[in-house]
Design a protein around this motif. Structure first.
Motif, mmCIF file in Angstrom:
data_model
loop_
_atom_site.group_PDB
_atom_site.id
_atom_site.type_symbol
_atom_site.label_atom_id
_atom_site.label_comp_id
_atom_site.label_asym_id
_atom_site.label_seq_id
_atom_site.Cartn_x
_atom_site.Cartn_y
_atom_site.Cartn_z
ATOM 1 N N GLY A 1 4.725 3.909 -0.938
ATOM 2 C CA GLY A 1 3.496 3.200 -1.279
ATOM 3 C C GLY A 1 2.912 2.459 -0.104
ATOM 4 N N GLY A 2 3.779 1.934 0.751
ATOM 5 C CA GLY A 2 3.304 1.240 1.943
ATOM 6 C C GLY A 2 2.933 -0.199 1.716
ATOM 7 N N THR A 3 2.476 -0.571 0.511
ATOM 8 C CA THR A 3 2.034 -1.936 0.224
ATOM 9 C C THR A 3 3.039 -2.604 -0.700
ATOM 10 N N PHE A 4 3.438 -3.804 -0.309
ATOM 11 C CA PHE A 4 4.349 -4.623 -1.110
ATOM 12 C C PHE A 4 3.534 -5.767 -1.693
ATOM 13 N N ASP A 5 3.404 -5.799 -3.012
ATOM 14 C CA ASP A 5 2.577 -6.803 -3.681
ATOM 15 C C ASP A 5 3.250 -7.166 -4.993
ATOM 16 N N ALA B 1 7.420 0.199 -2.158
ATOM 17 C CA ALA B 1 6.774 0.158 -0.844
ATOM 18 C C ALA B 1 7.543 0.989 0.168
ATOM 19 N N ILE C 1 2.523 -10.563 -0.450
ATOM 20 C CA ILE C 1 1.711 -9.393 -0.099
ATOM 21 C C ILE C 1 2.114 -8.957 1.298
ATOM 22 N N GLY C 2 2.558 -7.720 1.444
ATOM 23 C CA GLY C 2 3.014 -7.254 2.746
ATOM 24 C C GLY C 2 2.792 -5.773 2.938
ATOM 25 N N ARG C 3 3.079 -5.317 4.170
ATOM 26 C CA ARG C 3 2.946 -3.911 4.537
ATOM 27 C C ARG C 3 4.256 -3.415 5.127
ATOM 28 N N GLY D 1 4.538 -9.756 5.810
ATOM 29 C CA GLY D 1 3.373 -10.160 5.029
ATOM 30 C C GLY D 1 3.275 -11.653 4.847
ATOM 31 N N VAL E 1 9.324 -5.001 6.437
ATOM 32 C CA VAL E 1 8.187 -5.350 5.593
ATOM 33 C C VAL E 1 7.729 -6.737 6.012
ATOM 34 N N CYS F 1 6.374 -1.388 7.763
ATOM 35 C CA CYS F 1 6.270 -0.945 9.157
ATOM 36 C C CYS F 1 7.369 0.083 9.421
#
Length: 727
Positions: free
Chosen positions: A324-328, A320, A345-347, A361, A359, A349
């Motif tokens: 990737g930007g997305t943490f899952d 991320a 699940i996070g994004r 979420g 991060v 910043c």
């Protein structure tokens, strides 16, 4: 009066002379001219050179109107007659027109005219007019409502097209505008107007269709010399903005409710301090106290995870951060009583410079889902095992069904062969001369019993073929009316024995010829008609053919057989079309039958793409029906039926049959008819017999040991000369 005029003339002489007054006039930037009563220039100041490009002496004697633009002469003539001032265009020596302002003395004639350059003023006024037109055009094209109203009367003195489109026809008074405000919003709008300064307020305005929409209203005061003359109002439609804001608030509320219902909790990972902040619900999921947020280091958070999940969680975090930007990621948290599955699940910043900052979420408890997944995996394995067992059972059943079909076919053939002999010999016995009546009756009963047994065998063979899918349907033109009449003719004798009326009704709109399997249709109709005759002790049997329309695939035809027989109870009708099934045991005892006829009919109808059913009630007769869609055949003349031609002389016949009883029966019947019969027991003997003799007819069995009947027939047809008929 004459003295005053003399004094005025003297003053003019000094003004345009060479004295002190003349010198003052020479320094004046405005053109000063003396004009007589006829409107002619008597004298002019030196400023004429700068203003008109002409010397003063060239202007003497010219009429002022000659120097004025034709469109402005009427205004100058009024000036000369009434005095005052006028702005007009004056001719320049270079041919262009210049704007000037001319002021005429009140005393005269002669008059003193002061002519001043007005080009700058005219340009300013033109700019002002253009500016006003620009702002007017701007207001006319604005999407919001714009209007101007007077303070004293409240009348609308300007409204842009958007105002008129929204409100429609509206009286210009203040009361008409206020009537369009929502009753609950009128006090707020009135306050905004009475404050004296600029005011803004939100309110609902009713459009021309009676619907209210939210607007942002703005009022600007219009003043002159500190006096309030009116208001400039504008209204911007914000109905959709407010609706979107309300929807967003509702979505936020729903999100919070969903978060609470799902047991989700927030987390925040600070990438600078490498600290993880867990909301109370997230802390509770991690086995920490849930009465307050928890702040732990990234390393401490990783240690709370199951050992096998630490590397995947750290890899997802690095992915991320890398772009990737997305943490899952899903991981297990170790607890004193076991473990808990969590989905994070996070994004990512970033700060203003694009550097990763944090991060943020949600943590979700997915333990129940993981348990369900494990159950599904186990269930899938069990299902696959069961599927394999079912597939094996299906294969075994298909093999058993195929073996059963083969057995029934073979047995039916083997049974039918001696049955034909029994029927034939009992028939000959019953026709023998000198046979006692009792013996003749016994022979007839034996022949009838054998016939019933043959019907049973035929039904079993037909059903086996249909069930095994071995029936190939033919598509040939046939005459539908001839088919119906032929079937009625077959059952006519049986119906006559019971004094039953037999009738038919054939729709006149049915095409004469259709395409289909005529033999199978005849089999279905005879099954239904024979049943109708069998189960009807008195009354009638009727066959109906009805045309139910045309479609892309052909003509839809409804066949129905109605009787006045014993009928069928509603609770027993579902079993009628099953194999070996009848309404009850008394039917088989009283009427006989195998229970296969309707089952065969149903399968044949379905194979043709149709459907079959029954309408009946106990003691009220029955109507069996089926529908088929059959293509229309090309119209052509039907072949004329040819009468059977009886042999005019005894013939020489070769009988080829491997079964002795069949040979004997056939020989008896043929010789009784007066024919000469030779016998062969297999295909080889048949070919040799035809090679050595001449025959009118060869009766060939098909299934024989050695050379079968089909191959023997081919060989015979290839014999030379008339023996084989090979060409």
């Amino acid at each position: 009066m004459s003295g005053a005029r003399f004094g005025w003339r003297a003053a003019l002489a000094r003004l345009f002379g060479r004295g002190a007054a003349g010198r003052v006039l020479a320094g004046c930037p405005d053109l000063v001219a003396e004009i007589d009563g006829a409107g002619r220039l008597v004298s002019a100041s030196p400023a004429s050179r700068a203003l008109t490009g002409r010397a003063p002496e060239t202007l003497r004697g010219l009429a002022l109107a000659e120097l004025v633009h034709p469109e402005d002469r009427a205004g100058v003539a009024a000036l000369l007659a009434e005095g005052g001032a006028a702005v007009h265009r004056l001719s320049h020596a270079d041919g262009r027109w210049i704007w000037v302002e001319t002021r005429l003395s009140a005393q005269g004639p002669p008059f003193i005219a002061a002519i001043r350059d007005a080009a700058a003023r005219q340009d300013a006024e033109a700019s002002l007019r253009a500016s006003r037109a620009h702002y007017r055009a701007l207001a006319d094209t604005l999407p919001q409502l714009v209007w101007m109203e007077r303070t004293d009367t409240g009348d609308t003195i300007y409204a842009n097209p958007a105002f008129e489109r929204y409100f429609g026809a509206i009286v210009p008074g203040r009361a008409a505008r206020q009537e369009r405000y929502h009753p609950e919003d009128r006090p707020r709008i009135a306050v905004a107007l009475t404050e004296g300064g600029s005011g803004e307020v939100q309110g609902r305005l009713r459009d021309r269709d009676g619907a209210y929409r939210w607007h942002q209203l703005s009022f600007q005061p219009l003043r002159k010399d500190d006096a309030l003359l009116g208001w400039l109002g504008s209204a911007l439609d914000i109905d959709e903005i407010l609706a979107a804001r309300q929807a967003l608030e509702e979505t936020g509320d729903l999100l919070r409710l969903a978060q609470e219902a799902a047991g989700a909790g927030l987390f925040d990972l600070d990438l600078v301090t490498r600290e993880v902040t867990l909301a109370p619900s997230s802390a509770r999921l991690h086995g920490l106290p849930g009465d307050r947020p928890a702040v732990i280091s990234l390393g401490a958070w990783l240690r709370r995870l199951a050992p096998g999940d630490r590397k995947p969680a750290l890899a997802a975090l690095r992915g991320a951060i890398a772009g990737g930007g997305t943490f899952d990621v899903a991981f297990r948290v170790r607890l004193p009583g076991g473990q808990r599955w969590i989905q994070a699940i996070g994004r990512l910043c970033r700060d203003r410079d694009g550097r990763p900052l944090r991060v943020t979420g949600l943590n979700l408890d997915i333990s129940a889902r993981k348990d369900a997944e494990a159950g599904l995996v186990a269930a899938k394995a069990a299902a696959e095992s069961a599927k394999a067992a079912a597939e094996a059972a299906r294969t075994a059943a298909e093999r058993a069904n195929a073996a059963k079909t083969d057995f029934l076919s073979a047995m039916s053939h083997e049974i039918r062969t001696p049955l034909n002999a029994v029927i034939g010999f009992t028939g000959l016995l019953a026709q023998a001369d000198g046979l006692e009546p009792d013996l003749r009756r016994y022979a007839g009963l034996a022949r009838a019993s054998a016939g019933g047994l043959l019907t049973l065998v035929n039904d079993i063979l037909d059903f086996s073929s249909v069930e095994a899918g071995a029936v190939a349907l033919r598509r040939e033109p046939f005459a539908i009316e001839a088919l119906a009449e032929g079937c009625l003719g077959v059952v006519g004798a049986a119906a006559a024995e019971k004094n039953l009326d037999v009738a038919s009704a054939i729709d006149a709109s049915l095409p004469r010829r259709l395409v289909g399997d005529e033999a199978r249709l005849r089999q279905i109709l005879l099954n239904l008609l024979n049943n109708a005759v069998k189960f009807t002790p008195r009354g009638s049997v009727a066959l109906s053919l009805r045309h139910e329309g045309s479609g892309r695939d052909g003509e839809r035809v409804r066949f129905s057989v109605a009787d006045t027989g014993i009928g069928i109870p509603a609770d027993k009708q579902g079993r009628l079309f099953e194999r070996f099934s009848q309404v009850d045991s008394s039917i088989r005892r009283d009427y006989g039958g195998t229970g296969l006829g309707l089952a065969i009919s149903r399968r044949l109808v379905e194979a043709m793409g149709g459907e079959i059913g029954v309408i009946s009630g106990a003691g009220r007769g029955a109507t069996f029906w089926f529908t088929l869609t059959l293509p229309r055949a090309e119209d052509q003349a039907l072949p004329e039926a040819r009468a059977a031609v009886l042999p005019s002389r005894p013939g020489r016949i070769l009988l080829v049959e491997d079964i002795e009883v069949n040979r004997e029966l056939a020989c008896l019947m043929l010789r009784k008819a007066g024919h000469h019969v030779d016998v062969a027991t297999d295909g080889f003997q048949a070919v040799r017999a035809v090679e050595g003799g001449t025959y009118d007819l060869v009766l060939m069995d098909v299934q024989m040991p050695g050379l079968d009947g089909t191959m023997a027939t081919r060989l015979i047809r290839c014999l030379p000369g008339r023996r084989g008929g090979c060409r």
